[in-house]
Motif scaffolding. Structure first.
Motif, mmCIF file in Angstrom:
data_model
loop_
_atom_site.group_PDB
_atom_site.id
_atom_site.type_symbol
_atom_site.label_atom_id
_atom_site.label_comp_id
_atom_site.label_asym_id
_atom_site.label_seq_id
_atom_site.Cartn_x
_atom_site.Cartn_y
_atom_site.Cartn_z
ATOM 1 N N TRP A 61 6.888 -11.350 7.268
ATOM 2 C CA TRP A 61 6.271 -12.521 8.346
ATOM 3 C C TRP A 61 7.134 -13.711 7.724
ATOM 4 O O TRP A 61 7.116 -14.118 6.691
ATOM 5 C CB TRP A 61 4.838 -12.854 8.596
ATOM 6 C CG TRP A 61 4.633 -13.813 9.421
ATOM 7 C CD1 TRP A 61 4.979 -13.877 10.764
ATOM 8 C CD2 TRP A 61 3.502 -14.774 9.247
ATOM 9 N NE1 TRP A 61 4.413 -15.198 11.172
ATOM 10 C CE2 TRP A 61 3.431 -15.537 10.245
ATOM 11 C CE3 TRP A 61 2.436 -15.311 8.357
ATOM 12 C CZ2 TRP A 61 2.730 -16.827 10.513
ATOM 13 C CZ3 TRP A 61 1.674 -16.406 8.265
ATOM 14 C CH2 TRP A 61 1.734 -17.072 9.520
ATOM 15 N N LYS A 121 2.585 -8.143 0.831
ATOM 16 C CA LYS A 121 3.155 -6.704 0.493
ATOM 17 C C LYS A 121 3.053 -5.729 1.533
ATOM 18 O O LYS A 121 3.617 -4.679 1.587
ATOM 19 C CB LYS A 121 2.091 -6.321 -0.787
ATOM 20 C CG LYS A 121 2.395 -7.018 -2.243
ATOM 21 C CD LYS A 121 1.254 -6.725 -3.092
ATOM 22 C CE LYS A 121 1.596 -7.462 -4.424
ATOM 23 N NZ LYS A 121 0.482 -7.575 -5.438
ATOM 24 N N SER A 122 2.183 -6.114 2.601
ATOM 25 C CA SER A 122 2.122 -5.051 3.588
ATOM 26 C C SER A 122 2.913 -5.534 4.922
ATOM 27 O O SER A 122 2.696 -4.696 5.680
ATOM 28 C CB SER A 122 0.766 -4.703 3.676
ATOM 29 O OG SER A 122 -0.010 -5.680 3.851
ATOM 30 N N GLU A 123 3.467 -6.695 5.055
ATOM 31 C CA GLU A 123 4.085 -7.032 6.322
ATOM 32 C C GLU A 123 5.132 -8.208 6.080
ATOM 33 O O GLU A 123 4.754 -8.932 5.221
ATOM 34 C CB GLU A 123 3.087 -7.469 7.188
ATOM 35 C CG GLU A 123 2.358 -8.730 7.359
ATOM 36 C CD GLU A 123 1.449 -8.933 8.424
ATOM 37 O OE1 GLU A 123 1.986 -9.578 9.418
ATOM 38 O OE2 GLU A 123 0.508 -8.844 8.611
ATOM 39 N N PRO A 170 -1.548 -13.489 5.775
ATOM 40 C CA PRO A 170 -1.321 -11.968 5.573
ATOM 41 C C PRO A 170 -0.866 -11.457 4.529
ATOM 42 O O PRO A 170 -0.134 -12.494 3.716
ATOM 43 C CB PRO A 170 -0.352 -11.512 7.108
ATOM 44 C CG PRO A 170 0.349 -12.938 7.331
ATOM 45 C CD PRO A 170 -0.554 -13.869 6.806
ATOM 46 N N ASP A 171 -0.788 -10.307 3.978
ATOM 47 C CA ASP A 171 -0.465 -9.890 2.621
ATOM 48 C C ASP A 171 0.828 -9.588 2.921
ATOM 49 O O ASP A 171 1.458 -8.455 3.471
ATOM 50 C CB ASP A 171 -1.415 -8.589 2.429
ATOM 51 C CG ASP A 171 -0.944 -8.210 0.830
ATOM 52 O OD1 ASP A 171 0.102 -8.604 0.372
ATOM 53 O OD2 ASP A 171 -1.646 -7.224 0.437
ATOM 54 N N GLN A 195 -10.624 -14.701 4.639
ATOM 55 C CA GLN A 195 -10.453 -13.252 5.208
ATOM 56 C C GLN A 195 -11.675 -12.700 5.637
ATOM 57 O O GLN A 195 -12.512 -12.838 4.788
ATOM 58 C CB GLN A 195 -10.086 -12.524 3.740
ATOM 59 C CG GLN A 195 -8.528 -12.409 3.465
ATOM 60 C CD GLN A 195 -8.160 -11.552 2.250
ATOM 61 O OE1 GLN A 195 -8.986 -10.877 1.830
ATOM 62 N NE2 GLN A 195 -7.139 -11.538 2.083
ATOM 63 N N ASN A 246 -5.246 -9.736 -8.441
ATOM 64 C CA ASN A 246 -4.104 -9.441 -7.886
ATOM 65 C C ASN A 246 -2.873 -10.169 -8.640
ATOM 66 O O ASN A 246 -2.918 -11.065 -8.931
ATOM 67 C CB ASN A 246 -3.975 -10.128 -6.364
ATOM 68 C CG ASN A 246 -4.497 -11.484 -6.155
ATOM 69 O OD1 ASN A 246 -3.837 -12.147 -5.936
ATOM 70 N ND2 ASN A 246 -5.581 -11.979 -6.983
#
Ligand SMILES: NC(=O)CCCC[C@@H]1SC[C@@H]2NC(=O)N[C@@H]21
Length: 518
Positions: free
Chosen positions: A93, A89-91, A86-87, A130, A182
């Protein structure tokens, strides 16, 4: 974040050069079970190193690119080794404390627990898949997933804090090139760190932008670097990048000496702190640990730019350095001043040598587009030991040298500030590569020995990059990009020009290519 916000003045860094255990077969598709077994063999070695590093109070530990299962996979045979990541930057974990949030993430759980159990930042490289669909994404590969060469970073509490997809692939047909660059960086109590991977170091994106726009002053650099002497051995170039850009640079390589993969180190703006170079078939991997200063204010170098062309009395000759045609002059006296020009670059040398009879040295210049294994525009001044006593051997790889210098000063009419100062020596004891930890200064574009050299000199160079003269847009190489089904000649002769037109056209229209670096 202002530099004063960091509450530490020093930190302890470690890089592990890993002699990896390769999977038994990389051309057929293994089961996930067998793939994980292959990875675990290497992960257990990582874990032992992390435990030892913790006993030495290491704050951040870097593992190499391809260190968990090696290189030379096909797009299909790599699949069982890949995980969804998972990214960050957005979650948020933490794989170690939340191992069941995603299925088939065993590698990430292991790495995250390694960080948590040893209370340190862990940087590793692995494969990321992905999923995508052509219905919503016309670029989605035909097998329904993107496959990325990926760096992951875990905080001392186990949290995934950075994920980076390698932009500049190097013959990695198993992976896709990200469609947009990125930038991955993270904050620690001892500074802001950025990460990129191996071949990326030669290009503007993401390396230079991370440092200049995102203000990172430390780089963590998993790599699988094959030495390309005389100017691109791992320890030589990575150390030079740290000095030229004014950053702390933690480079972890894999250790496969028979394929020229070796050379890891911890480098600072002031020179190498500690490095490991071992090109013989025994000795294996190694953990390198060193204490570093927190960089408060990064001070990039300005290259010497005054145009002057003192004429050289000596005859020039041409010889190839890693497929580039340099103009050289030979060092024929025990001391002197020499100049040599190639295209718009003129290089100047002041020297005094205590020359051994078996050595021949030449001073050379190159100003042009390098086109072997990737394309990148170079301006280089180099003083090097020729491989033997013929002029055509000047530029061929050698690790032997016997002469020391009482004085060396090199500068040139560079048209770029991205100049990386290299000093490579031959270790007296065993003929292995060696770097200069002190006794050199790089200031205002001038590289000079501050005292008589110790250890024989292999090469002293100013390695300059002019990113704005690269012919390919950032991240576009004819290598990699998952285009294994296309023959390279078809790709180069037909599809590449079409692709380039499309990319340049659309980017120009969007105004994305207006930035000039030099
Ligand atoms: N895994 C990688 O990205 C390896 C690329 C680094 C190789 C360096 S860059 C150009 C030189 N060619 C080599 O064979 N080694 C050098």
């Amino acid at each position: 974040m202002p530099a004063s916000a960091y509450n530490r003045k020093t930190f302890t860094a470690a890089v592990y050069e890993h002699s990896l255990i390769f999977p038994p077969n990389r051309s057929t598709v293994a089961s996930r079970y067998n793939a994980l077994a292959d990875v675990m063999v290497n992960l257990r070695i990582y874990d032992q190193q992390a435990k030892f590093a913790a006993s030495q109070d290491v704050d951040i530990l870097v593992f190499p690119e391809d260190g968990l299962y090696g290189t030379k996979f096909s797009r299909d045979s790599i699949k069982p080794y890949l995980e969804e990541i998972p990214d960050p930057k957005s979650e948020v974990w933490n794989p170690c404390t939340q191992p069941n949030r995603y299925s088939k993430t065993e590698i990430q759980v292991y790495l995250s627990c390694m960080a948590l159990n040893n209370s340190m930042y862990i940087v590793a490289n692995m494969g990321n898949k992905q999923r995508c669909t052509r219905r919503t994404d016309s670029n989605c590969p035909s097998d329904g997933q993107y496959q990325y060469n990926t760096n992951v970073v875990y905080a001392p509490n186990g949290r995934l804090i950075a994920r980076y997809h390698k932009q500049n692939l190097f013959y990695e047909y198993q992976f896709d090139r990200p469609r947009s660059v990125n930038y991955a960086f993270f904050e620690t109590p001892f500074g802001r760190f950025g990460t990129f991977t191996c071949f990326d170091i030669l290009f503007e994106e993401p390396a230079i932008t991370l440092i200049e726009r995102y203000n990172v002053s430390n780089i963590v650099f998993p790599t699988a670097w094959m030495d390309a002497l005389p100017l691109l051995s791992a320890i030589q170039f990575h150390s030079a990048f740290a000095q030229g850009m004014g950053v702390n640079f933690l480079a972890a390589n894999i250790h496969v000496p028979n394929k020229r993969f070796h050379g890891s180190g911890i480098y600072t703006p002031g020179g190498p702190k500690k490095f490991y170079y071992n090109d013989v078939g025994y000795g294996g991997g190694k953990l390198i640990i060193s204490q570093l200063n927190v960089i408060e204010n990064r001070r990039p170098h300005v290259a010497y730019n005054e145009v002057q062309r003192p004429s050289s009395e000596q005859k020039t000759f041409h010889s190839y350095v890693f497929y580039d045609k340099f103009t050289f002059v030979e060092l024929q006296r025990s001391s002197g001043v020499l100049s040599v020009c190639n295209n718009r670059l003129c290089c100047h040398l002041e020297y005094a040598i205590n020359k051994d009879n078996s050595d021949m040295y030449a001073f050379g210049a190159f100003d042009g587009l390098h086109t072997h294994e990737g394309q990148y525009y170079l301006q280089i001044c180099t003083l090097l030991r020729c491989a033997n006593k013929t002029r055509s051997s000047c530029g061929q790889p050698t690790k032997q040298a016997y002469s020391e210098f009482n004085d060396i000063k090199i500068y040139g009419t560079f048209q770029t500030n991205y100049v990386f100062p290299e000093v490579l020596k031959s270790r007296k004891r065993d003929g292995q590569l060696n770097l200069a930890s002190n006794g050199w200064k790089y200031n205002n574009g001038v590289l000079r020995a501050t005292r008589k050299t110790t250890h024989p000199v292999l090469s002293v160079s100013l390695f300059g990059r002019i990113y704005s003269r690269d012919k390919l847009p950032p991240g576009y190489h004819f290598t990699g990009s998952g285009s294994k089904s296309l023959s390279s000649s078809l790709y180069l002769s037909f599809l590449m020009p079409v692709l380039l037109l499309a990319v340049y056209g659309s980017n120009m229209a969007c105004g994305l290519f207006t930035r000039m670096d030099n």
